[in-house]
Enzyme design. Structure first.
Site, short mmCIF file in Angstrom:
data_model
loop_
_atom_site.label_atom_id
_atom_site.label_comp_id
_atom_site.label_asym_id
_atom_site.label_seq_id
_atom_site.Cartn_x
_atom_site.Cartn_y
_atom_site.Cartn_z
CE LYS A 228 40.52 39.02 44.62
NZ LYS A 228 41.61 39.41 45.45
CB CYS B 289 43.35 39.01 38.87
SG CYS B 289 43.79 37.29 38.61
#
Length: 137
Positions: A123, A125
């Site tokens: 990810k 993020c």
């Protein structure tokens, strides 16, 4: 109170110019992910407002294998206008995140602050280096 060792920073993966309010995020988590509530403990909108999600006593639903011992904080944004991962935090969001983290570190002095990417490299993020940015809090 449960044992908490991590604060995990997330982004909502919302492109610049697209709003995802706290209530929209909560609704998405309940309707489309089947959660009982929003998965995060806190959600910070672009205007810097800190919204309380799940109570700290409750286990979040934001990072597989780490929910039991963490606090999840999400900021609205994380994608540029093309949908590419980018640090899109506003100055208000940055200030609010820092204030929130300082308060949580006061309550949990030994807690570590990490980004979702640090626990799941697949990810992007939260689209910035949370460990480096918040190391000195």
């Amino acid at each position: 109170m449960r044992t908490v060792t991590l604060i995990i920073i997330h982004c909502s993966a919302t492109p610049q110019g697209v709003d995802l309010s706290f209530e929209d995020c909560r609704r998405e988590h309940i309707r489309h992910r089947g959660f009982s509530d929003i998965g995060y403990h806190f959600y910070v909108t672009r205007n810097g407002k800190i919204h309380c999600g799940r109570p700290l006593e409750k286990i979040g639903a934001h990072c597989k294998n780490h929910n039991r011992h963490s606090i999840g904080i999400c900021y609205e944004g994380g994608l540029d206008i093309r949908g590419t991962p980018a640090d899109t935090r506003t100055l208000l969001q940055k200030a609010s995140l820092t204030a929130l983290l300082r308060e949580l570190k006061r309550i949990f002095p030994k807690i570590l602050v990490v980004g979702h990417h640090d626990l799941n490299p697949m990810k992007a993020c939260p689209c910035f280096n949370a460990v480096a940015e918040y190391r000195k809090l």
